[in-house]
Design an enzyme around this catalytic site. Structure first.
Site, PDB file in Angstrom:
ATOM      1  N   GLY A 115       0.819  -1.211   0.000  1.00  0.00           N
ATOM      2  CA  GLY A 115       0.000   0.000   0.000  1.00  0.00           C
ATOM      3  C   GLY A 115       0.848   1.254   0.000  1.00  0.00           C
ATOM      4  O   GLY A 115       2.072   1.205   0.164  1.00  0.00           O
ATOM      5  N   GLY A 160      -0.695   8.064   3.324  1.00  0.00           N
ATOM      6  CA  GLY A 160      -0.363   9.469   3.368  1.00  0.00           C
ATOM      7  C   GLY A 160       1.026   9.721   3.927  1.00  0.00           C
ATOM      8  O   GLY A 160       1.657  10.732   3.628  1.00  0.00           O
ATOM      9  N   PHE A 161       1.512   8.804   4.709  1.00  0.00           N
ATOM     10  CA  PHE A 161       2.803   9.038   5.361  1.00  0.00           C
ATOM     11  C   PHE A 161       3.937   8.246   4.732  1.00  0.00           C
ATOM     12  O   PHE A 161       5.072   8.346   5.159  1.00  0.00           O
ATOM     13  CB  PHE A 161       2.709   8.708   6.847  1.00  0.00           C
ATOM     14  CG  PHE A 161       1.809   9.635   7.590  1.00  0.00           C
ATOM     15  CD1 PHE A 161       2.298  10.817   8.108  1.00  0.00           C
ATOM     16  CD2 PHE A 161       0.463   9.344   7.728  1.00  0.00           C
ATOM     17  CE1 PHE A 161       1.470  11.685   8.780  1.00  0.00           C
ATOM     18  CE2 PHE A 161      -0.367  10.214   8.392  1.00  0.00           C
ATOM     19  CZ  PHE A 161       0.125  11.391   8.917  1.00  0.00           C
ATOM     20  N   GLY A 162       3.609   7.410   3.757  1.00  0.00           N
ATOM     21  CA  GLY A 162       4.665   6.645   3.102  1.00  0.00           C
ATOM     22  C   GLY A 162       4.178   5.288   2.657  1.00  0.00           C
ATOM     23  O   GLY A 162       2.988   4.961   2.763  1.00  0.00           O
ATOM     24  N   VAL A 183       3.798   1.115   2.405  1.00  0.00           N
ATOM     25  CA  VAL A 183       3.532   0.054   3.369  1.00  0.00           C
ATOM     26  C   VAL A 183       3.998  -1.282   2.780  1.00  0.00           C
ATOM     27  O   VAL A 183       3.695  -1.593   1.622  1.00  0.00           O
ATOM     28  CB  VAL A 183       2.027  -0.029   3.703  1.00  0.00           C
ATOM     29  CG1 VAL A 183       1.793  -1.013   4.834  1.00  0.00           C
ATOM     30  CG2 VAL A 183       1.485   1.340   4.078  1.00  0.00           C
ATOM     31  N   LYS A 203       4.970   0.196   7.892  1.00  0.00           N
ATOM     32  CA  LYS A 203       4.775   1.492   7.242  1.00  0.00           C
ATOM     33  C   LYS A 203       6.060   2.297   7.392  1.00  0.00           C
ATOM     34  O   LYS A 203       6.442   2.685   8.492  1.00  0.00           O
ATOM     35  CB  LYS A 203       3.602   2.210   7.900  1.00  0.00           C
ATOM     36  CG  LYS A 203       3.325   3.563   7.326  1.00  0.00           C
ATOM     37  CD  LYS A 203       2.042   4.128   7.871  1.00  0.00           C
ATOM     38  CE  LYS A 203       0.847   3.439   7.259  1.00  0.00           C
ATOM     39  NZ  LYS A 203      -0.410   4.074   7.596  1.00  0.00           N
ATOM     40  N   ASP A 237      -8.500  11.945   9.991  1.00  0.00           N
ATOM     41  CA  ASP A 237      -8.467  11.521   8.596  1.00  0.00           C
ATOM     42  C   ASP A 237      -9.221  10.201   8.432  1.00  0.00           C
ATOM     43  O   ASP A 237      -8.717   9.251   7.849  1.00  0.00           O
ATOM     44  CB  ASP A 237      -7.014  11.387   8.121  1.00  0.00           C
ATOM     45  CG  ASP A 237      -6.931  11.294   6.603  1.00  0.00           C
ATOM     46  OD1 ASP A 237      -7.943  11.607   5.925  1.00  0.00           O
ATOM     47  OD2 ASP A 237      -5.876  10.903   6.081  1.00  0.00           O
TER      48      ASP A 237
END
Ligand code: NAG
Ligand code: NAG
Ligand code: NAG
Ligand code: NAG
Ligand code: NAG
Ligand code: NAG
Ligand code: NAG
Length: 882
Positions: free
Chosen positions: A583, A586-588, A590, A604, A700
């Site tokens: 995946g 939003g933060f990077g 996976v 992640k 979010d």
């Protein structure tokens, strides 16, 4: 024709539900929301004309008991008026030791004071002129005893209690307890929220009509009671004259100012006043039981304009071994309340320098009672109630608290009463259980013995039972279980499983299919051996760990303790050098990982571009690892080495809700699953909002942040990240856009004010997506269109078929979808203040789910619906596993 009539039908449903609710809200409590009013034994809900209060029947509050009317010749003319209608019917309980009403007040504050009132009038309803003595309990504690004589028209008895409820307990239970002296009954039960600043005395306080009272002085008997709407809290003021003392009535049109106690003007506008300056009241109460504490609330209000410069000063003396005097100077139309504990008596007279005789407008005397018992642990209560609900267990004793008081503990369970009160054994043998063994059993954390023998249970013996640390016995003989015993159960130490007489349950795959009556003998000696082996290998492992760590050898795989820091080389190893991407968040990115014990994890890796922003990464990550809830994706560990920052989560086999709902998914997600996932997600969010010391706002929420595991349980992901990992430079700007277009609260975008209600908005949007199958926004640039613009007109015309995901092919309960739509719409109210709390949303969704389950039950579809709890079913594999 057909579609026209369908539309008419749903329009009718809509109109009904809206007008029902509106009228309930408008008249129920005159906008004073939070009243619960039950007219026990009544056949329909109604609006009481005398008070404007909305009364409900017992339905939904209690299962047991039968309805009755008072004997036809009974007329409470002497007391009548405002509670007449409620006393004319009653519910009586010929069966069961303890019968309980369950009230679920809405509660916003962490703590809330409530007044609860129970009203009794025998009225020879059974035409037997029988006396009865029975007890009333509030939750697990004694409240009072009701006694009635054997005369037909025994008077109306009113009992009140003021208690404080913590938000963590969902319900208030009022129980009628049989004492061997006649059949318990009740005519009316009411709950009223109070302003928390009222009645500041040790709680609970009771009025039991014998030694404690509430009087409106000087009003005579012309109306008998003063209550709602005169009194916003619906206190019942007993109109009373004292024949020895003068009555003073105001001729003033003006009203007294509001006071803290919000006393009704009806109660204040009359008073007692002696015709000379002697004592107004000298009471020498010898209270029945001196062991109890009493509190007096004396209410005064001056309504006479005294000549200029003159004052009415009142001297109140409480006799409590020594005399304690207090002086009050009354001011025109300003009510004042004097509070004191009393033990012996009190005297009210004019102070020596008063220019006018004393007065007293109203009086309350409350008795303090003790609450020695504490209830069963909340977690066990929730779990056993879920079990009761799932299997429809109908046992008369399954009411009130499961373990407390011990003499009324539910049939078929035993409890431990040390420290907290927990359920330790459960026996539901021969209870006609059907469906699979559901997850709530695994929430009974302290369970030692579980007997489910001789039922109709299907599915496999679930692995989650192995998570119960103290479980020693499982009895499942005589069911229809299938499959093999999961490894975790086979290997659990000190566990005995009796599993005979299940046509196709095997202890091991391919191993003992011939021995159908095999009793697994996981005998003590074997398990002792197992423990020794484990201990030895632990020691060896620890030793090896050290060498491995120091040598940074990559040969050996790790059995990593949970909730800990991983090194970068460990991260490399568990992800096999970042082999499989699963995946992009939003933060990077996976990645898929596997721990030594074969537990799959999602790793992640936070993108290095913003690494300077990960302020206090470690402490925040450690904080997140301690947040545990069944419906929150668990953080297993984290890595914080040099420039590498990674979060390691439990792996969720079925991907995210966005994927399951998308057009690309061939397998359409059934409505029942959608509701179940919504309930799951709401539970997770409720924990974030209300279950933690400081509420955690997700910021979010969206379908791609709701993940589904192998057991078809939905969990919320990525919580806490926005707060912990916002960019340092921007952290002072709360307007920084966190969130995803379509799901983000427009009010938050506008004001930048962060609130739990912003999450509620996002949740509402997700609900709408579950219902319609469409995301909030479709298209791009000029062709953008918003789902809400499309939905609103359809809701207004009651076109439910037009709203619901066409792919469902009409396979849903209209009532359940409507409830979901209404809930979603309340969540996305433009004004945050109008949006409900998540606890309310959760309750509504649970009702949707109950409707689906009821429907499935009545159609013999039960196993299909409930099966997904077990996660062991074929249907799972038909869902896209991504
Ligand atoms: C409760 O009483 C306090 C003190 O009189 C008052 O400030 C507050 O507004 C009241 N709250 C409600 C909800 O009426
Ligand atoms: C004052 O009033 C009380 C009661 O109303 C009465 O018992 C008493 O005799 C009166 N005293 C005088 C001096 O009038
Ligand atoms: C109250 O009653 C007690 C005994 O019942 C008696 O000893 C006492 O004198 C009385 N007090 C007053 C003020 O009447
Ligand atoms: C009543 O209250 C006073 C002061 O608040 C306290 O000293 C006294 O002990 C109390 N009496 C009882 C019986 O609780
Ligand atoms: C109030 O009443 C008490 C008891 O009767 C008395 O001792 C005290 O002096 C009175 N105080 C005033 C100011 O009248
Ligand atoms: C509860 O304990 C009693 C006494 O030890 C025992 O007879 C009974 O079987 C137990 N019930 C369950 C459900 O284990
Ligand atoms: C469960 O109850 C049944 C019948 O009441 C009894 O025969 C059985 O022994 C009980 N099981 C346990 C574990 O006590």
């Amino acid at each position: 024709m057909k579609s026209a009539s369908l539309c008419m039908l749903s329009l009718y449903v809509l109109v009904m539900s809206i007008s029902d609710r509106d009228s309930a809200q408008v008249v129920a409590d005159g906008g004073n929301s939070g009243f619960i009013s039950i007219d026990c034994g009544a056949s329909t809900d109604y609006m009481d004309e005398a008070t404007g209060i909305w009364y409900q029947t017992d339905k939904g509050f209690i299962e047991s008991g039968t309805n009755h009317r008072l004997a036809p010749y009974i007329d409470f003319y002497s007391q009548a008026s405002t509670i007449n209608r409620q006393v004319m019917t009653l519910r009586s309980f010929a069966e069961g030791e303890r019968n309980c009403y369950t009230l679920k007040p809405k509660q916003e504050k962490q703590k809330q004071k409530y007044m609860i009132r129970a009203i009794f009038a025998y009225g020879n309803y059974d035409l037997k002129y029988q006396a009865a003595v029975f007890d009333l309990h509030l939750g697990v504690n004694y409240w009072t005893t009701f006694r009635k004589s054997n005369t037909a028209a025994s008077p109306i008895s009113v009992f009140e209690i003021i208690m404080e409820k913590d938000k963590s307990t969902e319900t208030v239970q009022v129980c009628l307890v049989y004492t061997g002296q006649g059949t318990p009954f009740i005519n009316s039960l009411e709950l009223r929220p109070l302003n928390n600043s009222l009645y500041a005395a040790p709680l609970p306080l009771i009025i039991d009509c014998i030694y404690s009272v509430r009087y409106n002085f000087g009003s005579g008997f012309h109306r008998t009671w003063t209550r709602f709407k005169d009194d916003v809290y619906d206190r019942l003021w007993w109109n009373n004259d004292n024949p020895d003392v003068n009555v003073l009535q105001t001729s003033v049109e003006a009203k007294a100012e509001d006071s803290v106690y919000e006393l009704p003007w009806e109660a204040l506008r009359t008073a007692l006043q002696p015709d000379n300056n002697s004592n107004l009241l000298t009471s020498n109460w010898s209270f029945g039981d001196r062991s109890n504490q009493y509190y007096a609330f004396l209410h005064f209000a001056e309504f006479e304009k005294l000549p200029r410069g003159q004052k009415r000063i009142i001297n109140v003396t409480f006799e409590d071994g020594i005399s304690l005097s207090q002086q009050l100077t009354l001011e025109y139309l300003k009510p004042i309340t004097l509070i004191s504990n009393i033990t012996k008596g009190l005297t009210i007279k004019a102070a020596t320098d008063s220019d006018a005789p004393p007065i007293l407008n109203a009086l309350e005397i409350w008795k303090v009672i003790q609450q020695p018992n504490s209830p069963t642990a909340e977690q066990d209560i929730k779990a056993i109630k879920e079990i009761q609900h799932i299997y429809g267990v109908s046992k008369i004793s399954w009411q009130g608290d499961p373990c407390v008081p011990s003499q009324w503990a539910w049939d078929g369970l035993n409890c431990s009463y040390e420290n907290d009160i927990r359920i330790i054994s459960l026996n539901l043998s021969s209870s006609k259980l059907t469906g699979v063994i559901a997850p709530p059993f695994a929430s009974l954390e302290k369970l030692e013995s579980l007997d489910l023998s001789n039922n109709e249970l299907t599915g496999s013996l679930p692995e989650f039972l192995a998570t119960l640390p103290n479980l020693k016995f499982i009895y499942v003989t005589g069911n229809k279980l299938t499959g093999s015993i999961p490894k975790a159960l086979r290997e659990k130490a000190n566990l005995e499983i009796s599993m005979g007489n299940n046509p196709s349950l095997y202890c091991l795959e391919n191993s003992c299919k011939e021995h159908k009556k095999f009793e697994i003998p996981l005998i003590a000696s074997l398990s002792t051996l197992a423990i020794v082996t484990v201990l030895v290998s632990l020691v060896i492992w620890r030793f090896k760990m050290k060498t491995v760590l120091s040598a940074k050898s990559q040969k050996k795989k790790f059995l990593k303790p949970k909730n800990q820091a991983f090194t970068y080389s460990e991260v490399l190893r568990i992800t096999n050098n970042f082999e499989t991407t699963i995946g992009q968040g939003g933060f990077g990115k996976v990645y898929l990982g596997t721990l030594e014990d074969d537990m799959k994890v999602a790793v992640k890796l936070l993108s290095p571009s913003s690494k300077q922003g990960y302020k206090e990464f470690k402490s925040e990550a450690q904080l997140l690892t301690v947040i545990h809830h069944r419906n929150l994706v668990a953080l297993v560990g984290f890595c914080n080495e040099n420039d590498v920052k990674a979060l390691i989560y439990e792996y969720m086999d079925h991907g995210d809700l966005g994927g399951l709902l998308s057009d690309k998914n061939q397998n359409v997600l059934k409505w029942s699953y959608r509701v179940q996932f919504a309930v799951d997600a709401a539970k997770g969010l409720e924990y974030l909002h209300n279950g933690c010391m400081t509420p955690i706002i997700h910021r979010d929420l969206k379908p791609s942040n709701i993940l589904i595991n192998n057991f078809m349980v939905a969990k919320i992901a990525d919580f806490g990240l926005s707060r912990a990992f916002t960019n340092e430079r921007d952290s002072h700007l709360s307007t920084q856009p966190a969130g995803t277009p379509g799901y983000i609260d427009p009010e938050f975008q506008r004001s930048g004010k962060l609130d739990k209600r912003s999450d509620i908005y996002s949740f509402g949007m997700i609900l709408l997506q579950l219902i319609t199958g469409h995301p909030p926004i479709r298209g791009q640039l000029e062709n953008v269109y918003f789902i809400i613009d499309w939905i609103r007109p359809k809701i207004e015309c009651g076109d439910i078929q037009g709203i619901v995901d066409q792919r469902l092919n009409g396979e849903f309960q209209v009532s359940s979808v409507w409830k979901a739509v209404e809930t979603a719409m309340s969540c996305i109210e433009p004004q945050p203040i109008q949006r409900p709390d998540i606890s309310y949303v959760l309750n509504e969704l649970k009702e949707c789910l109950a409707m689906e389950i009821d429907h499935a039950n009545s159609n013999g579809l039960q196993s299909q619906l409930i099966n997904h709890h077990s996660g062991q079913l074929d249907s799972i594999t038909t869902l896209s596993a991504r």
